[in-house]
Design a protein around this motif. Structure first.
Motif, PDB file in Angstrom:
ATOM      1  N   LEU A 260       0.843  -1.197   0.000  1.00 57.80           N
ATOM      2  CA  LEU A 260       0.000   0.000   0.000  1.00 57.80           C
ATOM      3  C   LEU A 260       0.882   1.252   0.000  1.00 57.80           C
ATOM      4  N   VAL A 261       0.677   2.132  -0.995  1.00 60.94           N
ATOM      5  CA  VAL A 261       1.473   3.367  -1.053  1.00 60.94           C
ATOM      6  C   VAL A 261       0.579   4.577  -1.327  1.00 60.94           C
ATOM      7  N   ASP A 262       1.079   5.748  -0.979  1.00 60.66           N
ATOM      8  CA  ASP A 262       0.344   6.969  -1.296  1.00 60.66           C
ATOM      9  C   ASP A 262       0.670   7.379  -2.745  1.00 60.66           C
ATOM     10  N   ALA A 263       0.183   8.540  -3.174  1.00 63.29           N
ATOM     11  CA  ALA A 263       0.356   8.932  -4.580  1.00 63.29           C
ATOM     12  C   ALA A 263       1.813   9.251  -4.916  1.00 63.29           C
ATOM     13  N   SER A 264       2.651   9.446  -3.888  1.00 57.92           N
ATOM     14  CA  SER A 264       4.088   9.639  -4.120  1.00 57.92           C
ATOM     15  C   SER A 264       4.846   8.331  -3.907  1.00 57.92           C
ATOM     16  N   LEU A 265       4.118   7.238  -3.792  1.00 55.70           N
ATOM     17  CA  LEU A 265       4.656   5.876  -3.712  1.00 55.70           C
ATOM     18  C   LEU A 265       5.405   5.583  -2.410  1.00 55.70           C
ATOM     19  N   ARG A 266       5.032   6.313  -1.346  1.00 54.87           N
ATOM     20  CA  ARG A 266       5.597   6.047  -0.015  1.00 54.87           C
ATOM     21  C   ARG A 266       4.831   4.922   0.666  1.00 54.87           C
ATOM     22  N   THR A 267       5.561   3.973   1.247  1.00 58.66           N
ATOM     23  CA  THR A 267       4.918   2.904   2.016  1.00 58.66           C
ATOM     24  C   THR A 267       4.677   3.378   3.438  1.00 58.66           C
ATOM     25  N   SER A 268       4.212   2.456   4.283  1.00 59.96           N
ATOM     26  CA  SER A 268       3.976   2.801   5.695  1.00 59.96           C
ATOM     27  C   SER A 268       5.288   2.907   6.473  1.00 59.96           C
ATOM     28  N   ALA A 269       6.398   2.400   5.912  1.00 58.34           N
ATOM     29  CA  ALA A 269       7.683   2.440   6.637  1.00 58.34           C
ATOM     30  C   ALA A 269       8.476   3.676   6.220  1.00 58.34           C
ATOM     31  N   PRO A 270       9.173   4.305   7.165  1.00 61.06           N
ATOM     32  CA  PRO A 270       9.923   5.519   6.831  1.00 61.06           C
ATOM     33  C   PRO A 270      10.997   5.253   5.774  1.00 61.06           C
ATOM     34  N   ASP A 271      11.072   6.124   4.782  1.00 61.90           N
ATOM     35  CA  ASP A 271      12.099   6.062   3.731  1.00 61.90           C
ATOM     36  C   ASP A 271      12.013   4.822   2.850  1.00 61.90           C
ATOM     37  N   VAL A 272      10.876   4.125   2.902  1.00 62.77           N
ATOM     38  CA  VAL A 272      10.696   2.966   2.032  1.00 62.77           C
ATOM     39  C   VAL A 272       9.564   3.264   1.044  1.00 62.77           C
ATOM     40  N   PHE A 273       9.844   3.073  -0.235  1.00 66.23           N
ATOM     41  CA  PHE A 273       8.911   3.365  -1.318  1.00 66.23           C
ATOM     42  C   PHE A 273       8.633   2.079  -2.089  1.00 66.23           C
ATOM     43  N   ALA A 274       7.569   2.072  -2.887  1.00 68.06           N
ATOM     44  CA  ALA A 274       7.299   0.895  -3.723  1.00 68.06           C
ATOM     45  C   ALA A 274       6.733   1.358  -5.060  1.00 68.06           C
ATOM     46  N   ALA A 275       7.104   0.654  -6.137  1.00 65.99           N
ATOM     47  CA  ALA A 275       6.628   1.025  -7.483  1.00 65.99           C
ATOM     48  C   ALA A 275       6.489  -0.216  -8.354  1.00 65.99           C
ATOM     49  N   GLY A 276       5.691  -0.068  -9.420  1.00 66.98           N
ATOM     50  CA  GLY A 276       5.512  -1.150 -10.391  1.00 66.98           C
ATOM     51  C   GLY A 276       4.383  -2.091  -9.994  1.00 66.98           C
ATOM     52  N   ASP A 277       4.463  -3.322 -10.502  1.00 68.44           N
ATOM     53  CA  ASP A 277       3.390  -4.306 -10.293  1.00 68.44           C
ATOM     54  C   ASP A 277       3.079  -4.567  -8.818  1.00 68.44           C
ATOM     55  N   VAL A 278       4.073  -4.359  -7.952  1.00 66.65           N
ATOM     56  CA  VAL A 278       3.892  -4.713  -6.540  1.00 66.65           C
ATOM     57  C   VAL A 278       3.139  -3.635  -5.752  1.00 66.65           C
ATOM     58  N   ALA A 279       3.046  -2.425  -6.315  1.00 69.54           N
ATOM     59  CA  ALA A 279       2.545  -1.282  -5.536  1.00 69.54           C
ATOM     60  C   ALA A 279       1.069  -1.005  -5.804  1.00 69.54           C
ATOM     61  N   ASN A 280       0.305  -0.846  -4.744  1.00 72.40           N
ATOM     62  CA  ASN A 280      -1.104  -0.460  -4.842  1.00 72.40           C
ATOM     63  C   ASN A 280      -1.183   1.010  -4.446  1.00 72.40           C
ATOM     64  N   ALA A 281      -1.197   1.872  -5.474  1.00 73.39           N
ATOM     65  CA  ALA A 281      -0.995   3.306  -5.230  1.00 73.39           C
ATOM     66  C   ALA A 281      -2.298   4.095  -5.264  1.00 73.39           C
ATOM     67  N   LEU A 282      -2.356   5.073  -4.396  1.00 70.99           N
ATOM     68  CA  LEU A 282      -3.496   5.992  -4.391  1.00 70.99           C
ATOM     69  C   LEU A 282      -3.447   6.822  -5.673  1.00 70.99           C
ATOM     70  N   HIS A 283      -4.542   6.795  -6.435  1.00 72.39           N
ATOM     71  CA  HIS A 283      -4.560   7.592  -7.665  1.00 72.39           C
ATOM     72  C   HIS A 283      -5.381   8.857  -7.450  1.00 72.39           C
ATOM     73  N   PRO A 284      -4.774  10.030  -7.675  1.00 74.28           N
ATOM     74  CA  PRO A 284      -5.476  11.288  -7.398  1.00 74.28           C
ATOM     75  C   PRO A 284      -6.761  11.444  -8.228  1.00 74.28           C
ATOM     76  N   GLY A 287      -9.241   8.893  -6.430  1.00 77.20           N
ATOM     77  CA  GLY A 287      -9.225   8.894  -4.969  1.00 77.20           C
ATOM     78  C   GLY A 287      -9.184   7.484  -4.387  1.00 77.20           C
ATOM     79  N   GLU A 288      -8.950   6.508  -5.248  1.00 71.98           N
ATOM     80  CA  GLU A 288      -8.877   5.115  -4.794  1.00 71.98           C
ATOM     81  C   GLU A 288      -7.488   4.546  -5.086  1.00 71.98           C
ATOM     82  N   HIS A 289      -7.215   3.418  -4.444  1.00 78.31           N
ATOM     83  CA  HIS A 289      -5.947   2.741  -4.733  1.00 78.31           C
ATOM     84  C   HIS A 289      -6.099   1.857  -5.960  1.00 78.31           C
ATOM     85  N   HIS A 290      -5.084   1.849  -6.815  1.00 78.87           N
ATOM     86  CA  HIS A 290      -5.073   0.996  -8.000  1.00 78.87           C
ATOM     87  C   HIS A 290      -3.745   0.266  -8.054  1.00 78.87           C
ATOM     88  N   ARG A 291      -3.809  -1.013  -8.309  1.00 77.48           N
ATOM     89  CA  ARG A 291      -2.560  -1.742  -8.559  1.00 77.48           C
ATOM     90  C   ARG A 291      -2.583  -2.162 -10.025  1.00 77.48           C
TER      91      ARG A 291
END
Ligand code: FAD
Length: 406
Positions: A260-284, A287-291
């Motif tokens: 789970l990441v926000d629209a800037s691809l930040r995860t719940s852990a500090p300084d850890v980001f996620a991108a690509g097929d693995v990331a379920n990102a908030l789409h502005p 307003g929902e998450h899309h993977r």
């Protein structure tokens, strides 16, 4: 000193590395690849590379010398094995431990495995990697084999087209009444079914594989849930992918349909980001998450994550896009499948002639558009979607009205 570590050398990971340098980052960068292979593109694996129309050099994400020339450490065959998010440490399977200032998880996805008796027989495979594509190419080349494809999604359909193009007998099983209908609805799924049938692919729909039978360790047939036994020399199981969240999960990073990441691809852990097929990102936009499990998302996700790791105000806000090539059809799709779901598309052009655009509307505005064998129409389609511009369905379906004037 700053050290950005990228776990997962696919399109998202490699693009992030490239973007870090392009944005002037001068600290250390390490890209970890589980595979013994520099980052490569997967779309050609089921298309031009599988068909023997493109060589291995065309699948590299970056030129082979790029990593060294740009001071990016590329570790191949070195999967990340665990993360300590509190101490900012990442351990490699080989035992080395890296200290990171920022970490990008770009571990992608793995083929979904189904509990199917006989899946371990010789001649039964899943399909995701360059090695899989080389192997399948060798098996399909020359034709004359009986191929059973399990799965009626994009990969199953592309592999069926390739197998058939080599002159093999191809039968495709899927759980849907109409192939691809979960992705693009029954009308457009029907278009692809007709295309495949016209090229000699046989369908069993809806049907599932109940068992794979074999002799002397080699596959001989696929038995369906309806009791039919389909003789087979080769079986490919293409029933979707699951995001590769093992590393994140063990580290306690929040998961929900991927990382789970926000629209800037930040995860719940500090300084850890996620991108690509693995990331379920908030789409502005929604307003929902899309993977998304598509090339365009991995490319742009890699760019956005890199910029966000450098502290820039980057968000992943583009209209999702993907494409497929099957037989004579080149298809491109922009939009939000979740918004399009359940609505009937408006067609501009002719399905029978194999050249058209299908639009899905919600509340009078276009939310998705799919073009088949049309050039340079995706830009205006994306503009209609992102502008949320109310359109008249009659004008939309009229090829006489230029797209730019809608
Ligand atoms: P991946 O490409 O999966 O890369 C992730 C990498 O991370 C992998 O190499 C994996 O080995 C590695 N890894 C995993 N765990 C670890 C770990 N712990 N440590 C280190 N490394 C790790 N999309 C389209 O839009 N159009 C298409 O036509 C299309 N065709 C496709 C055809 C095929 C056959 C496949 C498989 C995919 C296709 N896609 C297509 C989807 C597209 O390829 C993916 O969306 C894209 O590859 C995702 O990139 P990624 O970097 O997120 O993940």
């Amino acid at each position: 000193t700053e050290h950005i570590v990228i776990a997962g050398g696919g399109l998202a990971g490699a693009t992030a590395g490239k973007t870090l340098r392009a944005e002037g980052f001068e600290g250390s960068v390490t890209v970890l690849c589980a595979e013994e292979q520099p980052p490569y593109l997967r779309p050609p694996l089921s298309k031009e590379f599988l068909l023997g129309k493109a060589g291995e050099e065309t699948v590299s994400v970056l030129p082979p010398g790029w990593y060294q020339e740009n001071g990016v450490e590329l570790l191949m065959g070195e999967p990340a094995s665990s993360i300590d998010t509190t101490r900012h440490l990442l351990a490699l399977a080989g035992g080395r431990v890296l200290q990171y200032s920022k970490l990008l998880l770009a571990t992608g996805a793995q083929p979904r495995r189904i509990p199917l008796p006989g899946s371990d027989l010789d001649g039964v495979m899943t399909f995701r990697t360059l090695a899989d594509s080389k192997r399948l190419r060798g098996l399909l080349d020359g034709g004359g084999k009986r191929v059973v494809m399990v799965g009626s999604g994009w990969i199953g359909m592309e592999l069926a087209a390739a197998a058939r193009s080599y002159g093999n007998d191809v039968t495709l099983l899927g759980l849907e009444d109409i192939p691809l209908s979960a992705a693009i609805g029954p009308e457009l799924g029907g278009f692809f079914r007709t295309l495949h049938e016209a090229n000699g692919v046989q369908f069993r729909l809806p049907a599932s594989a109940a068992e794979i039978t074999g002799q002397d360790g080699r596959v001989t047939a696929v038995v369906t849930n309806t009791g039919e036994s389909l003789p087979a020399d080769l079986v490919v199981i293409a029933v979707g992918v699951v995001p590769d969240t093992a590393l994140a999960e063990a580290a306690g990073v929040e998961l929900r349909n991927g990382i789970l990441v926000d629209a800037s691809l930040r995860t719940s852990a500090p300084d850890v980001f996620a991108a690509g097929d693995v990331a379920n990102a908030l789409h502005p936009f929604t307003g929902e998450h899309h993977r998304s499990e598509h090339w365009h998302n991995a490319l742009h996700g890699g760019k956005v994550a890199a910029k966000a790791m450098l502290g820039q105000a980057a968000v992943l806000d583009m209209v999702p896009y993907f494409y497929t090539d099957q037989f004579t059809v080149s298809m491109e799709y922009s939009g939000f499948p979740t918004l399009a779901a359940g609505t009937t598309p408006v067609i501009r052009g002719s399905l029978d002639e194999g050249s058209f655009i299908a639009y899905w509307l919600r509340d009078g505005a276009v939310v998705a558009g799919m073009s088949v064998n049309q050039r340079r129409v995706q830009k205006p389609i994306k503009a209609l979607i992102s502008g949320r511009i109310p359109v008249d369905a009659g004008q939309l379906s009229d090829p006489g009205v230029p797209l730019e004037e809608l």
